[in-house]
Design an enzyme around this catalytic site. Structure first.
Site, PDB file in Angstrom:
ATOM      1  N   LYS A   1      47.049  44.801  36.888  1.00 34.76           N
ATOM      2  CA  LYS A   1      47.081  43.438  36.338  1.00 34.76           C
ATOM      3  C   LYS A   1      47.991  43.464  35.111  1.00 34.76           C
ATOM      4  O   LYS A   1      47.941  44.423  34.311  1.00 34.76           O
ATOM      5  CB  LYS A   1      45.657  43.039  35.959  1.00 34.76           C
ATOM      6  CG  LYS A   1      45.465  41.595  35.538  1.00 34.76           C
ATOM      7  CD  LYS A   1      43.978  41.359  35.239  1.00 34.76           C
ATOM      8  CE  LYS A   1      43.681  39.914  34.913  1.00 34.76           C
ATOM      9  NZ  LYS A   1      42.233  39.701  34.675  1.00 34.76           N
TER      10      LYS A   1
ATOM     11  N   SER B   1      36.365  37.966  36.309  1.00 37.92           N
ATOM     12  CA  SER B   1      37.772  37.943  36.702  1.00 37.92           C
ATOM     13  C   SER B   1      38.207  39.029  37.670  1.00 37.92           C
ATOM     14  O   SER B   1      39.325  38.995  38.178  1.00 37.92           O
ATOM     15  CB  SER B   1      38.667  38.003  35.461  1.00 37.92           C
ATOM     16  OG  SER B   1      38.801  36.718  34.911  1.00 37.92           O
TER      17      SER B   1
ATOM     18  N   SER C   1      40.619  35.672  37.022  1.00 39.72           N
ATOM     19  CA  SER C   1      42.020  35.718  36.660  1.00 39.72           C
ATOM     20  C   SER C   1      42.807  36.862  37.310  1.00 39.72           C
ATOM     21  O   SER C   1      44.045  36.838  37.280  1.00 39.72           O
ATOM     22  CB  SER C   1      42.139  35.844  35.143  1.00 39.72           C
ATOM     23  OG  SER C   1      41.591  37.064  34.719  1.00 39.72           O
TER      24      SER C   1
END
Lengths: 492, 480
Positions: A80, A179, A155
């Protein structure tokens, strides 16, 4: 023969050691898959072609020398884009970090490299990890590989989409309020948030420090466990890192659930849950019961307030964590007649609307005169949540809920309704407040063919139990569906 | 009307730990700008703080020396404000649970002891250092700002006094005493001119005998003990005149202008009243075990008050004792006494020539080239009239220059006092021959001319003459 991009980490590792495949082959497979899917998915912000090629060649050379760095040796993985990578642009999907190339590696990145993993690229996310759909990225929305008109969740939407579609064998995400787990559920992969403190946050661009935790996403529970073991462990560079031993999760994966006491969190397993999600959830409960677990409903009344507490605590911490983005030392700068106005202009231009909303909310919640009514009260709720969970774990080995009350929603459906978006995380947020481990494992598809996630929560340092229950669910349910974008014909 | 000044002082002390408060960068005051920096002290995305144990221990040590209560569970907070030289735009500091609470400091001024209460001692990180180019040198109106982040993250101890101080003299004595303690503990260089020790003072006036406090003004930018005292005297005078003329004091921050001897209103980040403090989520609460506190208290060095008392008992006069202790020269005095020196004489040399030399050369006592036995030797030579006071000063200068022991310097520079009557007699005769007129007036009873002639003899002997013997010889020859 199966496209290598569809192998699990465990299978790919076995073929690598058998000499049937090389790390370079695995990287090529991931590249081919990405070249087929990225135009639609947009799972990645940055692909480090040169770095990945070098790492794959090095992994092959090391293996040829007889040097085996473990299960991740030679495996292409994604990160990420809120984890800093030395020499590779890291933006956290924000304009305010456009073009920023960090001078150092996050601890998890160092550990992945040490484990022989090949870091393929940096995945898309909601700006600074604030969001549940990846629509808040300053660099474009990622899509769900099961239905590109839908969001991948967030996310960590880019990481979940990449793992689901095979443009990475595994990935790391960060989980502040769900997330990792929510996008894992929406993309049909396994996503796990370890006990707070087991994974160093050094080099993770902070959203809310007391809630943030890095964790793995994999196509199987075992793959996630391999990533978990590579990144956990004490780090002297993170003062909240836990110095004790890390639960040996892989060793206990196949322990089964016979004799385990499993509590169904009534507040989170009923209201607002879509019928198809509820059906898959209850079907899974039946299977767990049949496999020998004791299933019982448990009520934790404070969890109803967890969402409200979270949306005060997380913005409060973010308002301070994001204060450093001011145009003084790095990132783009918008000039102004003096320093103050330069900072204001830089921040106004650099932050997207959701980030701005949370900074304002957090600043307000911490202001003199409002602190007690908002932040202070939220902390008291957090304390109650921690106590309620601790009490529940006196009676239960694990607790379960659906991961997300709904399956993947259409792109744009909740974009203009922050409160509806915040409700996406109602099931995942409590364990961020308590700091306990939690995992999402896929248990089926709804009538539209979208994946459904099942969440297992455990007590602090009960990461092994959480993995073990998830692994049992995985084998009981036998979820093997693949998203349309990742079929072997290469649908794109 | 007669007013009473109410003064409280906040003292910031930069600790000279080897590394910074929350990272491993070295603390080095002389380094090139932005060379001692890392992701943590630059506030780069993802960087996290890890507390410096030494800084915590030293803060506990200072707190203990001041009689404070040490918090066994202390907490770091974030103090939020935007400033270009504050990399994270929050400062990690302590708020409602500081490391040390309470305590006091007693200071003697003009024979009276004043007790100044200590509110708290806490630990925080320092900011970077800005220089503003162009404009008036302040942030507003400057053309450019340059920032050196070497100072960013250096451990900073803040000592907050109660508003117990009633005069600029007591304020200065308090500041000096605190500096002496910090030096005795060895936790900081405590150099005002280098900014490693800094004061902010809160000053308000109230009618003599009144209970309620007046409006408080914060005075900053005082970079010597003298300027602290002057700034406070100025500020008290300014507020007195304002009040006497029917005006009122504005609550503000004022900067001391050393060159013009006045305080000026200044815009300042510290005027912001809402720092939105909250517990630092990147750090766990600080647990201080009782054994750690006991160990630190047990290892405290001899404190200045005790040192001064002991030196006075040894025979050092009180003024010299004060200077020696503040100048961190107690060890040298003890060594000299151990080597047989007369404490009083050794004290006078240390409080005079030695301190003056140190002040001229940046205070580094390791560069003195003077040890206890050397000082004892110098005292003995003076006592035995082998050196005149004048020659002894020159000998000391030679010792400081690394030329050797006092006796070696005296011999090499030919400074041994001439106490030999025959040798000195020749010089005296020559001088008297040159000053026939003065000799005649001396004979006529103008006795003060003996002093004049002794001076001439001293000069003619290159400072080596024994003045007592010279005086005696002059009288004898003049009378003959």
């Amino acid at each position: 023969m199966t496209d290598p991009a569809d192998l699990t980490i465990a299978d790919a590792g076995a073929r690598l050691r058998a000499g049937e495949l090389t790390a370079v082959d695995l990287l090529d497979a991931v590249r081919r898959r990405a070249s087929m899917t990225e135009a639609i998915l947009h799972a990645y912000l940055t692909i480090d072609h040169a770095g990945a090629s070098e790492a794959a060649a090095e992994a092959d050379a090391a293996l040829a020398r007889g040097e085996d760095r473990g299960p991740l040796h030679g495996i292409p993985v994604a990160l990420k884009d809120n984890m800093v990578t030395r020499g590779v642009e890291t933006t956290a999907s924000s304009r305010i970090l456009a073009g920023w190339v960090p001078p150092y590696d996050a601890t998890v990145v160092q550990r992945l490299r040490a484990a022989g993993a090949v870091i393929y690229g940096k995945t898309n996310l909601d700006e600074f990890a604030m969001g549940s759909s990846t629509e808040n990225s300053a660099y474009g929305t990622s899509r769900n590989p099961w239905d590109p008109d839908r969001v991948p969740g967030g996310s960590s939407g880019g990481s979940a989409a990449a793992v689901a579609v095979g443009s990475a064998f595994g990935a790391l995400g960060s989980d502040t309020g769900g997330s990792i787990r929510q996008p894992a559920a929406l993309c049909g992969v396994v996503g796990m948030k370890p006990t707070y403190g087991l994974v160093s946050r050094y080099g993770l661009i902070a959203f809310a420090s007391s809630l943030d935790q890095i964790g793995p996403l994999g196509r199987t529970v075992e793959d996630a466990a391999m990533l978990f073991e590579a990144i956990t462990g004490y780090d002297p560079f993170d003062a909240t890192s836990s110095p004790g031993p890390v639960p040996a999760v892989r060793a206990s994966l196949d322990g089964g659930v016979d004799g385990l006491r499993i509590g169904v969190l009534s507040e989170l397993a009923s209201e607002g849950v879509e019928p198809s999600v509820a059906a898959a959830f209850h079907d899974t409960l039946d299977r767990l019961g049949a496999a020998g677990a004791t299933i019982e409903e448990v009520s934790l009344p404070t969890t109803k307030h967890a969402l409200s507490a979270y949306y005060l605590i997380a913005p409060a911490e973010c308002s301070a964590n994001l204060a450093r983005f001011d145009g003084v030392r790095y990132g783009p700068r918008i000039d102004g007649p003096n320093v103050e106005q330069m900072m204001a202009a830089t921040r106004r231009d650099g932050f997207g609307p959701e980030v701005t909303r949370r900074i304002l909310l957090g600043t307000y919640a911490l202001s003199a005169g409002y602190y007690d009514a908002f932040y202070g009260q939220a902390q008291r709720v957090r304390t109650l949540v921690v106590r309620e969970f601790a009490a529940a774990y006196e009676r239960f080995d694990a607790l379960v809920t659906p991961t997300s009350p709904t399956t993947a929603f259409p792109v744009g459906a909740r974009a203009d309704d922050p409160l509806a978006m915040y409700l996406s995380d109602v099931c995942t947020i409590p364990s961020n407040l308590s700091g306990d481990p939690a995992i999402s494992v896929p248990v089926g598809l709804d009538e539209s063919g979208l994946p459904i996630g099942f969440q297992v929560l455990g007590p602090a340092l009960g990461d092994d139990t959480v993995f073990r229950v998830a692994r049992t669910v995985e084998s009981l349910v036998g979820f093997a569906a693949r998203p349309a974008l990742a079929t072997s014909e290469g649908a794109v | 009307m007669t007013y009473e000044a109410v003064i409280g002082i906040e003292t910031h002390v930069e600790l000279r730990t080897r590394s910074k408060m929350f990272c491993r960068c070295p603390v080095d005051f002389g380094a090139e700008p932005n060379t001692n920096v890392c992701p943590v002290c630059l506030g780069l995305p993802g960087a996290l703080p890890v507390p410096n144990r030494q800084a915590i221990e030293w803060t506990i040590a200072l707190g203990s020396a001041l009689g404070a209560t040490i918090a066994t569970n202390s907490v770091f907070h974030r103090k939020n404000y935007f400033y270009a030289d504050l990399p994270k735009n929050y400062q990690i500091s302590q708020y409602d649970v500081p490391l040390c609470v309470g305590g006091h400091l007693d200071v003697d001024v003009d024979g009276t002891t004043a007790r100044v209460g200590i509110t708290r001692v806490h630990l925080e990180e320092d900011t970077g250092k800005s220089s503003h180019l162009g404009g008036d040198g302040r942030i507003h109106g400057a053309d450019a700002v340059r920032i050196d982040f070497n100072r960013s993250g250096i451990p900073l101890m803040e000592v907050v006094s109660e508003p117990d101080i009633r005069s600029p003299e007591v304020a200065r004595a308090y500041a000096q005493e605190l500096q002496s303690i910090v030096i005795a503990l060895g936790v900081s260089d405590a150099r005002l001119e280098e900014g490693s020790m800094r004061f902010d003072a809160n000053v308000s006036l109230r009618p003599q005998g009144a209970e309620a406090l007046g409006t408080k003004v914060e005075v900053k930018n005082m970079n010597s003990m003298r300027s602290l005292q002057r700034a406070l005297a100025y500020e008290i005078d300014r507020q007195t005149k304002l009040l006497d003329s029917g005006g009122s004091v504005a609550q503000e921050t004022r900067h001391w202008d050393e060159a013009n001897g006045r305080t000026d209103p200044g815009r300042s980040k510290e005027e912001s009243s809402d720092y939105r403090y909250f517990q630092e989520p990147d750090l766990l609460p600080l647990e201080i075990p009782d054994e750690m506190i006991d160990g630190l208290v047990g290892a405290l060095p001899e404190l200045p008050t005790v040192r001064r008392g002991r030196l006075t008992e040894l025979g050092v006069d009180p003024a010299s004792a004060q200077t020696i202790v503040s100048g961190d020269l107690t060890g040298l005095l003890d060594d000299a006494v151990a080597a047989g020196a007369d404490a009083r004489a050794a004290g006078i040399w240390l409080a005079g020539e030695v301190i003056a030399h140190l002040n001229r050369h940046g205070g580094d006592a390791t560069l003195l080239h003077l040890d206890g036995p050397g000082l004892a030797e110098l005292c003995a030579m003076v006592a035995a009239a082998e050196l005149s006071a004048t020659a002894a000063k020159e000998v000391l200068a030679g010792v400081f220059a690394g030329e050797g022991s006092p006796r070696a310097v005296a011999e090499a520079r030919d400074l041994m006092q001439v106490s030999d009557e025959a040798a000195l007699g020749a010089v005296v005769e020559a001088v008297l021959a040159e000053h026939a007129e003065e000799v005649a007036r001396l004979r006529d009873g103008e006795d003060r001319l003996v002093g004049f002639l002794v001076g001439k003899v001293m000069a003619a002997s290159g400072g080596k003459a024994d003045p007592a013997l010279a005086s005696e010889l002059i009288r004898r020859f003049a009378a003959s």
